[in-house]
Design an enzyme around this catalytic site. Structure first.
Site, mmCIF file in Angstrom:
data_model
loop_
_atom_site.group_PDB
_atom_site.id
_atom_site.type_symbol
_atom_site.label_atom_id
_atom_site.label_comp_id
_atom_site.label_asym_id
_atom_site.label_seq_id
_atom_site.Cartn_x
_atom_site.Cartn_y
_atom_site.Cartn_z
ATOM 1 N N ARG A 228 0.832 -1.199 0.000
ATOM 2 C CA ARG A 228 0.000 0.000 0.000
ATOM 3 C C ARG A 228 0.870 1.254 0.000
ATOM 4 N NH1 ARG A 228 -4.926 -1.698 4.216
ATOM 5 N NH2 ARG A 228 -5.330 -3.734 3.246
ATOM 6 N N ARG A 243 1.742 1.557 10.372
ATOM 7 C CA ARG A 243 1.342 1.833 8.996
ATOM 8 C C ARG A 243 2.579 1.728 8.103
ATOM 9 N NH1 ARG A 243 -3.389 3.732 7.452
ATOM 10 N NH2 ARG A 243 -3.884 4.621 9.481
ATOM 11 N N GLU A 315 -6.861 0.172 14.785
ATOM 12 C CA GLU A 315 -7.582 -0.825 13.985
ATOM 13 C C GLU A 315 -6.675 -2.013 13.676
ATOM 14 O OE1 GLU A 315 -9.382 -1.453 9.499
ATOM 15 O OE2 GLU A 315 -8.997 0.588 10.201
ATOM 16 N N SER A 318 -11.085 -5.704 10.040
ATOM 17 C CA SER A 318 -12.418 -5.257 9.631
ATOM 18 C C SER A 318 -13.129 -6.420 8.963
ATOM 19 C CB SER A 318 -12.334 -4.061 8.673
ATOM 20 O OG SER A 318 -11.726 -4.449 7.460
ATOM 21 N N ARG A 372 0.379 -5.105 12.796
ATOM 22 C CA ARG A 372 -0.407 -4.509 13.892
ATOM 23 C C ARG A 372 -0.632 -5.510 15.020
ATOM 24 N NH1 ARG A 372 -4.636 -0.207 11.032
ATOM 25 N NH2 ARG A 372 -2.995 0.841 9.816
#
Length: 409
Positions: A228, A243, A315, A318, A372
């Site tokens: 990403r 990140r 986070e 999801s 994470r």
């Protein structure tokens, strides 16, 4: 307007194809040379006209596809309206760990335990890349194998996916590979991209297929590296492993009948809750607000875990129900069985060949986003002496290792 024009072009293409078939049928058998030559000329003219129309149709279809991609999915009626701050907490599991010593963040722990190297990676690859070292390598492998083993036992087929896909597949899954603030790495002078999630290649595995209803649901658990750009990401909240540009992830994906997608959405978030609870994490589950859904999602639940070193929730997962948003673009359908309401049995002669086809629904959910998870584990299970306890479910995948200890020179 463009949709109407595409429809007209399609009708013209079908008309010319029918005329070409009529000419081809007329040429069967014996014919006078002059008649055959006239038919050959007519067929040639039809072919040339058909080629031009088909090229025009492809261009119009591509433009229509691009415009359609700007339209997001509809929303579940219970989705909170507003920005991310309007998201609603569905559930809170566990409580924050209490420490009677100064809490360190994962960056300091990683440095003292010699677990990763950001400086060398920055020199080799650029910012937001990293080397994992020593027990951190074992921890990544353990997290991947633990997640795949657990989810596979629940009826999910394990996959390792391609990590380069066609740009068209990325677009059909609802992502924008060419946008100004895209998160997608595109490969120069090609129609290919690096994937940002295994959701994309798994979504494409049944592209342009008609699935038997008896095969549904199809459940996959996929391992991949993810890439990403993280365009616009900056600040202390994105430091370290939180990140990054490249990471490993285990993703769940479901293809199902439309009437079952809400049920499988609940199943996916329940699996996530089980996974993270088994590691002893404290987290909350959010029903995400409309402004944070993204184009494909009809409804999305996020899991945010407490990260004591960072002093905030972050986070880690999801789960999204994308209904038929992706399947319509990817061309993934199934043909329901026609049922006799008086006997509730499929009628003879009215099985899969006569029922109208429907688009499947697709869902995706993160079983484990490795960096994470490493942040959570290091920060939540740190000890006063600088060591970090390995949660019990991961120990069998780390050769029985129970503790990451400081390296004393």
């Amino acid at each position: 307007m463009r949709s109407s024009l595409t429809s007209k072009r399609w009708q013209e293409v079908e008309r010319l194809r029918a005329e070409r078939n009529i000419v081809a049928n007329k040429m069967k058998g014996k014919l006078e040379p002059s008649i055959r030559q006239a038919l050959v000329e007519e067929g040639k003219s039809l072919k040339e006209g058909l080629v031009a129309l088909e090229e025009d149709l492809v261009q119009l279809t591509d433009k229509l596809q691009q415009e359609a991609q700007c339209i997001p999915n509809s929303m579940h009626p219970d989705v909170p309206i507003g920005g991310e701050e309007s998201s609603v907490v569905r559930k809170t599991i566990g409580s924050p760990k209490e420490f009677n010593f100064e809490v360190k963040d994962h960056l300091r722990l990683g440095k003292e335990l010699d677990l990763f190297d950001f400086d060398a990676a920055a020199e080799v690859s650029g910012s937001k890349f990293y080397y994992l070292k020593n027990e951190a390598v074992l921890l990544e492998m353990a997290l991947i194998n633990w997640a795949i083993a657990d989810v596979s036992k629940r009826g999910f087929t394990p996959l390792i996916t391609p990590e380069i896909v066609r740009s068209s597949v990325v677009e059909k899954c609802g992502f924008q590979p060419r946008g100004q603030n895209t998160q997608v790495y595109s490969i120069e002078d090609s129609d290919q991209c690096l994937i940002g999630t295994a959701e994309i290649p798994v979504g494409g595995i049944h592209m342009d297929s008609i699935l038997p209803e008896s095969s549904l649901p199809l459940k996959y658990v996929a391992y991949s590296h993810c890439f990403r750009t993280e365009a616009g990401a900056a600040g202390t909240a994105t430091r370290g492993l939180y990140r990054v540009h490249q990471f490993s992830k285990v993703e769940m994906f479901v293809f199902c009948r439309p009437e079952d997608s809400n049920m499988y959405h609940e199943e996916l978030i329940s699996i996530e809750e089980d996974l993270f609870s088994s590691l002893g994490l404290h987290f909350k589950v959010l029903d995400m607000a409309s402004g944070d859904l993204g184009a494909p999602a009809y409804r999305k639940f996020d899991v945010e875990a407490w990260m004591p070193g960072l002093g905030r929730y972050g986070e880690i997962s999801s789960a999204s129900n994308c209904t038929d948003y992706q399947s319509r673009r990817l061309g993934i359908r199934y043909r329901p069985s026609v049922m006799d309401l008086s006997t509730t049995k499929a009628k003879k002669g009215k099985g899969s060949s006569s029922a109208p086809m429907q688009f499947v629904h697709t869902l995706n959910a993160t079983a484990c986003a490795v960096p994470r998870m490493i942040v959570c584990l290091l920060e939540n299970f740190q000890q006063e002496d600088g060591s970090v306890i390995i949660p019990e479910p991961l120990r069998p995948y780390m050769g029985g290792l129970q503790l990451i200890s400081p390296k004393h020179m």
